[in-house]
Design a protein around this motif. Structure first.
Motif, short mmCIF file in Angstrom:
data_model
loop_
_atom_site.label_atom_id
_atom_site.label_comp_id
_atom_site.label_asym_id
_atom_site.label_seq_id
_atom_site.Cartn_x
_atom_site.Cartn_y
_atom_site.Cartn_z
N THR A 1 12.82 47.88 36.17
CA THR A 1 14.16 48.35 36.53
C THR A 1 14.17 49.84 36.85
OG1 THR A 1 14.75 48.61 34.20
CG2 THR A 1 15.33 46.52 35.26
N LEU B 1 12.94 42.18 36.65
CA LEU B 1 13.91 43.02 37.36
C LEU B 1 15.32 42.89 36.79
CD1 LEU B 1 12.45 42.58 40.92
CD2 LEU B 1 12.89 44.78 39.80
N ALA C 1 12.93 50.06 40.34
CA ALA C 1 13.96 49.59 41.26
C ALA C 1 15.05 50.63 41.44
CB ALA C 1 14.56 48.28 40.74
N VAL D 1 18.77 42.65 44.55
CA VAL D 1 17.65 42.74 43.62
C VAL D 1 17.22 41.33 43.22
CG1 VAL D 1 16.88 43.58 41.36
CG2 VAL D 1 18.47 44.96 42.74
N VAL E 1 8.06 45.43 43.80
CA VAL E 1 7.63 46.00 42.52
C VAL E 1 6.38 45.25 42.08
CG1 VAL E 1 8.27 46.48 40.13
CG2 VAL E 1 10.01 46.58 41.95
N ILE F 1 15.03 44.43 46.86
CA ILE F 1 14.00 44.70 45.84
C ILE F 1 13.49 43.36 45.32
CG2 ILE F 1 13.48 45.77 43.63
CD1 ILE F 1 14.34 47.92 45.45
#
Length: 305
Positions: free
Chosen positions: A287, A280, A290, A135, A272, A241
């Motif tokens: 979030t 994030l 994600a 992430v 995103v 992500i």
């Protein structure tokens, strides 16, 4: 449900929080996810946020403090050592294999920021990791190489000589203490200011995330490449992500580099929209989106079938 646990790395103990789903049936084997925090962070911050969210979705999750930092042991303190950070992840796998209700073939890793780079790097050679989620990943070595110089390495060498001859360790801040201090120093980069907003305000601050970095760590950081050999060794299912609000820390670029480089046949990258690096970490919209991608990915990649 959350409980404090410890596991060993070499001669010291690593402090961790184990997140368990409600109504966990301990007579069965379950999927477990290791959540790896960013540089300068601790387990109670974004890694713990993702661990808690995953436990609500039925996963066992563990978030730990890196060796030399937070509540974990190891000397010298405040060292950011990439090799040991990666070994922490391997030791977390060791620990999970001793938990009766964890399926040893159903262990995955999720890392955020530098933790995303460390997570991918660990998976290169830790074949007990069966799935990787990265992430807002940052290759911390790349970031330092682009923002440091040979003069910095010369300074590290002088500092090591000084410490070898009795001088006190040089501890530097990861970020300025406040946005005002950053601006006063002429630092106006958006990613840096958002880092300060997360780490140095009530939004995300934690007393164990004390903004202290041992200066001599920089030489080890600069020599580290989180994605080295990923085109050969990173074959596990991979999900990356990133946010599309690109900042100078380079997570967007690093995310696509990891995705493109990985040898994984099952790999995907999700962007995103409108999210920056630190959105994030904890912002609900980013979030939630994600996790909405992470959960089905992990369910599929770590299925008992």
């Amino acid at each position: 449900m959350q409980q404090s646990v410890k596991f060993s790395n070499r001669a010291w103990e690593v402090a961790a929080d184990l997140y368990l789903p409600d109504n966990l049936d301990k007579t069965k084997k379950h999927t477990a996810i290791i959540c790896v925090h960013p540089g300068s962070s601790v387990k109670e911050q974004t890694a713990g946020l993702y661990a808690a969210k995953l436990s609500k979705e039925g996963f066992i999750a563990i978030a730990f403090d890196a060796s030399f930092q937070g509540e974990s042991g190891g000397m010298p303190r405040y060292l950011e050592d990439p090799v040991t950070r990666v070994e922490d992840i391997r030791c977390a796998v060791d620990y999970l294999t001793t938990v009766d209700f964890v399926g040893s073939e159903r262990i995955g890793v999720l890392g955020i920021c530098a933790g995303g780079g460390y997570a991918a790097n660990a998976a290169l050679t830790e074949r007990r990791i069966k799935a990787v989620v990265s992430v807002s990943p940052t290759n911390i070595g790349r970031a330092y190489r682009e923002n440091s110089t040979i003069a910095t390495l010369e300074a590290v060498g002088r500092q090591r000589t000084a410490e070898a001859n009795g001088a006190a360790a040089l501890i530097t801040p990861w970020t300025p203490a406040s946005a005002a201090a950053a601006r006063q120093a002429g630092l106006t980069d958006a990613d840096l200011l958002e880092a300060i907003d997360y780490y140095r305000t009530s939004r995300g601050e934690h007393p164990n995330a004390n903004n202290q970095l041992r200066f001599t760590s920089i030489s080890s950081i600069m020599a580290f490449d989180a994605f080295h050999l990923a085109e050969y060794l990173l074959t596990q299912p991979l999900l990356v992500i990133v946010g599309d609000r690109v900042g100078s820390f380079g997570a967007y670029r690093d995310g696509f580099e990891l995705y493109n480089k990985a040898a994984s046949k099952d790999k995907s990258i999700h962007t995103v929209k409108g999210a920056g690096h630190y959105d994030l970490y904890d912002q609900p919209a980013a979030t939630t989106e994600a996790v909405g991608k992470i959960v089905p990915f992990l369910q599929k990649a770590l299925s008992a079938e």
